[in-house]
Write a protein that holds these residues in place. Structure first.
Motif, PDB file in Angstrom:
ATOM      1  N   THR A  56      -6.446  -9.554   1.906  1.00  0.00           N
ATOM      2  CA  THR A  56      -5.401  -9.945   2.844  1.00  0.00           C
ATOM      3  C   THR A  56      -4.957  -8.706   3.595  1.00  0.00           C
ATOM      4  OG1 THR A  56      -3.299 -11.137   3.100  1.00  0.00           O
ATOM      5  CG2 THR A  56      -3.468  -9.621   1.228  1.00  0.00           C
ATOM      6  N   THR A  57      -4.182  -8.898   4.646  1.00  0.00           N
ATOM      7  CA  THR A  57      -3.600  -7.784   5.387  1.00  0.00           C
ATOM      8  C   THR A  57      -2.176  -8.157   5.772  1.00  0.00           C
ATOM      9  OG1 THR A  57      -3.977  -6.186   7.154  1.00  0.00           O
ATOM     10  CG2 THR A  57      -4.395  -8.504   7.685  1.00  0.00           C
ATOM     11  N   ILE A  58      -1.483  -7.216   6.382  1.00  0.00           N
ATOM     12  CA  ILE A  58      -0.158  -7.512   6.925  1.00  0.00           C
ATOM     13  C   ILE A  58      -0.280  -7.516   8.439  1.00  0.00           C
ATOM     14  CG2 ILE A  58       1.167  -6.635   4.983  1.00  0.00           C
ATOM     15  CD1 ILE A  58       1.570  -4.030   6.567  1.00  0.00           C
ATOM     16  N   GLY A  59       0.607  -8.270   9.079  1.00  0.00           N
ATOM     17  CA  GLY A  59       0.534  -8.349  10.533  1.00  0.00           C
ATOM     18  C   GLY A  59      -0.588  -9.277  10.961  1.00  0.00           C
ATOM     19  N   PRO A  60      -1.066  -9.092  12.185  1.00  0.00           N
ATOM     20  CA  PRO A  60      -2.123  -9.982  12.700  1.00  0.00           C
ATOM     21  C   PRO A  60      -3.460  -9.754  11.992  1.00  0.00           C
ATOM     22  CG  PRO A  60      -1.636  -8.226  14.270  1.00  0.00           C
ATOM     23  CD  PRO A  60      -0.631  -8.097  13.161  1.00  0.00           C
ATOM     24  N   GLU A  61      -4.317 -10.777  12.079  1.00  0.00           N
ATOM     25  CA  GLU A  61      -5.666 -10.650  11.512  1.00  0.00           C
ATOM     26  C   GLU A  61      -6.360  -9.412  12.066  1.00  0.00           C
ATOM     27  OE1 GLU A  61      -8.126 -14.023  12.268  1.00  0.00           O
ATOM     28  OE2 GLU A  61      -7.120 -15.246  10.765  1.00  0.00           O
ATOM     29  N   ARG A  62      -7.179  -8.795  11.215  1.00  0.00           N
ATOM     30  CA  ARG A  62      -7.970  -7.633  11.614  1.00  0.00           C
ATOM     31  C   ARG A  62      -9.358  -7.756  11.016  1.00  0.00           C
ATOM     32  NH1 ARG A  62      -3.393  -4.973  10.336  1.00  0.00           N
ATOM     33  NH2 ARG A  62      -4.049  -3.847   8.515  1.00  0.00           N
ATOM     34  N   GLN A  63     -10.262  -6.976  11.564  1.00  0.00           N
ATOM     35  CA  GLN A  63     -11.637  -6.931  11.089  1.00  0.00           C
ATOM     36  C   GLN A  63     -11.719  -6.094   9.828  1.00  0.00           C
ATOM     37  OE1 GLN A  63     -13.519  -8.788  13.024  1.00  0.00           O
ATOM     38  NE2 GLN A  63     -15.413  -8.598  11.873  1.00  0.00           N
ATOM     39  N   PRO A 109       4.482  -1.671   7.086  1.00  0.00           N
ATOM     40  CA  PRO A 109       5.506  -2.724   7.078  1.00  0.00           C
ATOM     41  C   PRO A 109       6.729  -2.325   7.910  1.00  0.00           C
ATOM     42  CG  PRO A 109       4.601  -2.444   4.880  1.00  0.00           C
ATOM     43  CD  PRO A 109       4.051  -1.329   5.721  1.00  0.00           C
ATOM     44  N   LEU A 110       7.069  -1.043   7.908  1.00  0.00           N
ATOM     45  CA  LEU A 110       8.204  -0.552   8.697  1.00  0.00           C
ATOM     46  C   LEU A 110       7.976  -0.817  10.188  1.00  0.00           C
ATOM     47  CD1 LEU A 110      10.894   1.014   8.674  1.00  0.00           C
ATOM     48  CD2 LEU A 110       9.545   3.123   8.877  1.00  0.00           C
ATOM     49  N   GLY A 115      10.066  -4.595   6.355  1.00  0.00           N
ATOM     50  CA  GLY A 115      10.415  -3.788   5.192  1.00  0.00           C
ATOM     51  C   GLY A 115      10.571  -2.336   5.591  1.00  0.00           C
ATOM     52  N   ASP A 116      10.859  -1.504   4.589  1.00  0.00           N
ATOM     53  CA  ASP A 116      11.069  -0.086   4.874  1.00  0.00           C
ATOM     54  C   ASP A 116       9.918   0.793   4.380  1.00  0.00           C
ATOM     55  OD1 ASP A 116      11.496  -0.300   2.177  1.00  0.00           O
ATOM     56  OD2 ASP A 116      13.530   0.509   2.204  1.00  0.00           O
ATOM     57  N   ASP A 117       8.785   0.179   4.045  1.00  0.00           N
ATOM     58  CA  ASP A 117       7.622   0.915   3.553  1.00  0.00           C
ATOM     59  C   ASP A 117       6.920   1.589   4.739  1.00  0.00           C
ATOM     60  OD1 ASP A 117       5.215   1.801   2.468  1.00  0.00           O
ATOM     61  OD2 ASP A 117       4.816  -0.059   1.374  1.00  0.00           O
ATOM     62  N   PRO A 118       6.866   2.937   4.759  1.00  0.00           N
ATOM     63  CA  PRO A 118       6.254   3.626   5.888  1.00  0.00           C
ATOM     64  C   PRO A 118       4.740   3.820   5.761  1.00  0.00           C
ATOM     65  CG  PRO A 118       7.215   5.235   4.424  1.00  0.00           C
ATOM     66  CD  PRO A 118       7.523   3.875   3.841  1.00  0.00           C
ATOM     67  N   ARG A 119       4.150   3.406   4.616  1.00  0.00           N
ATOM     68  CA  ARG A 119       2.707   3.631   4.428  1.00  0.00           C
ATOM     69  C   ARG A 119       1.895   2.861   5.469  1.00  0.00           C
ATOM     70  NH1 ARG A 119       1.452   1.463  -1.315  1.00  0.00           N
ATOM     71  NH2 ARG A 119       2.837  -0.145  -0.492  1.00  0.00           N
ATOM     72  N   ARG A 120       0.863   3.510   5.984  1.00  0.00           N
ATOM     73  CA  ARG A 120      -0.062   2.858   6.909  1.00  0.00           C
ATOM     74  C   ARG A 120      -1.134   2.176   6.073  1.00  0.00           C
ATOM     75  NH1 ARG A 120       1.046   3.239  11.860  1.00  0.00           N
ATOM     76  NH2 ARG A 120      -1.038   2.606  12.466  1.00  0.00           N
ATOM     77  N   LEU A 121      -1.194   0.852   6.154  1.00  0.00           N
ATOM     78  CA  LEU A 121      -2.044   0.045   5.286  1.00  0.00           C
ATOM     79  C   LEU A 121      -3.097  -0.704   6.084  1.00  0.00           C
ATOM     80  CD1 LEU A 121       0.882  -1.428   3.160  1.00  0.00           C
ATOM     81  CD2 LEU A 121      -0.517   0.580   2.618  1.00  0.00           C
ATOM     82  N   GLY A 122      -4.267  -0.836   5.488  1.00  0.00           N
ATOM     83  CA  GLY A 122      -5.340  -1.623   6.084  1.00  0.00           C
ATOM     84  C   GLY A 122      -5.375  -3.010   5.464  1.00  0.00           C
TER      85      GLY A 122
END
Length: 136
Positions: A56-63, A109-110, A115-122
């Motif tokens: 899964t991901t956060i935000g819009p679908e991605r490749q 997520p920020l 949320g307040d999580d600043p991590r850049r997630l894939g």
């Protein structure tokens, strides 16, 4: 006390680079990856396997792309949590590596205001496993 040897040695997966610490949610344990991460595959002898996982991901679908032995073996748009099967993959005896990539980048997520999580997630991967080829 000596732990007895298993009746048969089977392939296994371990995490490599590019992963966040283990987290637990309503669907079980998972790890977020950054823009690129690796999984190490270890096989006691050559064999064909299927890679099974949920993503899964956060935000819009991605490749989401996965490369094995320099070849892209998986490329799909991922959004909400879904199950996937990839293969069969022919594992050599010993160690090999899967590269898991988020070609569209990462987001925090920020940045999304969720949320307040600043991590850049894939992507978050869970229930990652190898099963013998031919397993339903």
């Amino acid at each position: 006390y000596r732990v007895p040897a298993p009746p048969a040695r089977v392939p296994f997966i371990s995490i490599g680079t590019g992963w966040e610490p283990l987290e637990t949610g309503p669907n079980g344990a998972f790890r977020w990856m950054r823009d690129e991460a690796t999984l190490t595959l270890e096989a006691p002898s050559p064999r064909d396997v299927i890679l099974q996982f949920s993503a899964t991901t956060i935000g819009p679908e991605r490749q989401l792309s996965i490369l094995y032995a320099g070849q892209e073996i998986f490329s799909e748009r991922v959004g909400a949590l879904r199950d996937f099967r990839v293969g069969p993959l022919t594992l050599p005896s010993g160690e090999s590596t899967l590269s898991v990539r988020s070609p569209g980048g990462t987001v925090s997520p920020l940045e999304l205001g969720i949320g307040d999580d600043p991590r850049r997630l894939g992507f978050a991967l869970l229930r990652v496993r190898l099963v013998p080829a031919g397993t339903p």
